[in-house]
Enzyme design. Sequence first.
Site, PDB file in Angstrom:
ATOM      1  N   CYS A  41       0.963  -1.220  -0.008  1.00 25.97           N
ATOM      2  CA  CYS A  41       0.101  -0.040   0.104  1.00 25.97           C
ATOM      3  C   CYS A  41       0.776   1.219   0.050  1.00 25.97           C
ATOM      4  CB  CYS A  41      -0.872   0.285   1.030  1.00 25.97           C
ATOM      5  SG  CYS A  41      -0.460   0.399   2.724  1.00 25.97           S
TER       6      CYS A  41
ATOM      7  N   ALA B 170       2.748   1.262   3.696  1.00 24.16           N
ATOM      8  CA  ALA B 170       2.789  -0.154   3.997  1.00 24.16           C
ATOM      9  C   ALA B 170       2.259  -0.092   5.558  1.00 24.16           C
ATOM     10  CB  ALA B 170       4.115  -0.455   4.092  1.00 24.16           C
TER      11      ALA B 170
ATOM     12  N   HIS C  91      16.228 -12.525  11.818  1.00 18.62           N
ATOM     13  CA  HIS C  91      16.038 -12.280  13.180  1.00 18.62           C
ATOM     14  C   HIS C  91      14.723 -12.524  13.634  1.00 18.62           C
ATOM     15  CE1 HIS C  91      20.042  -9.962  13.850  1.00 18.62           C
ATOM     16  NE2 HIS C  91      20.116 -11.223  13.132  1.00 18.62           N
TER      17      HIS C  91
ATOM     18  N   ARG D 119      12.796 -15.339  21.140  1.00 16.98           N
ATOM     19  CA  ARG D 119      11.925 -13.914  20.799  1.00 16.98           C
ATOM     20  C   ARG D 119      10.878 -13.965  19.943  1.00 16.98           C
ATOM     21  NH1 ARG D 119      18.129 -12.075  19.705  1.00 16.98           N
ATOM     22  NH2 ARG D 119      18.834 -11.888  22.102  1.00 16.98           N
TER      23      ARG D 119
END
Length: 142
Positions: free
Chosen positions: A65, A68, A98, A136
Amino acid sequence: MNISIGNDHAGPDYKKAIVAFLEEKGHVVTNHGTDSSDSVDYPDFAHPVAKDIVNGKADLAVVICGSAQGVSMTVNKYAEVRGAVCWSKEIAFLARQHNDANIICIPARFTSIPQAVGLVETFINTPFESGRHDRRVKKISC
């Protein structure tokens, strides 16, 4: 690889170039985006893309878009989705390596079409590093 793509009115030309690139590389692409520059609502195209990830119909996905941000906010409503707004190859690389991002969110008004294709190329070719990043990533979804 199965890749889902969606876009609003800011991204038809971006989508066309990205789909051509992906298909040239042998990927199967599911298109949920508009092909028109007439104003539309980005959630109408982002939700089906996120659902393709959730339902296992797509391995990775692309949403486009103007900034974004809207498509990113929409796809990230799904616990299984990790959508990353990317404007440079380094960000796209780190989002995959990551964060195990599975949807790249491209800001059409802030990238060129060749840049966007390069972002997608980096995104789909970068594996998740795992290891220290696993714990994480597992904490992202609640």
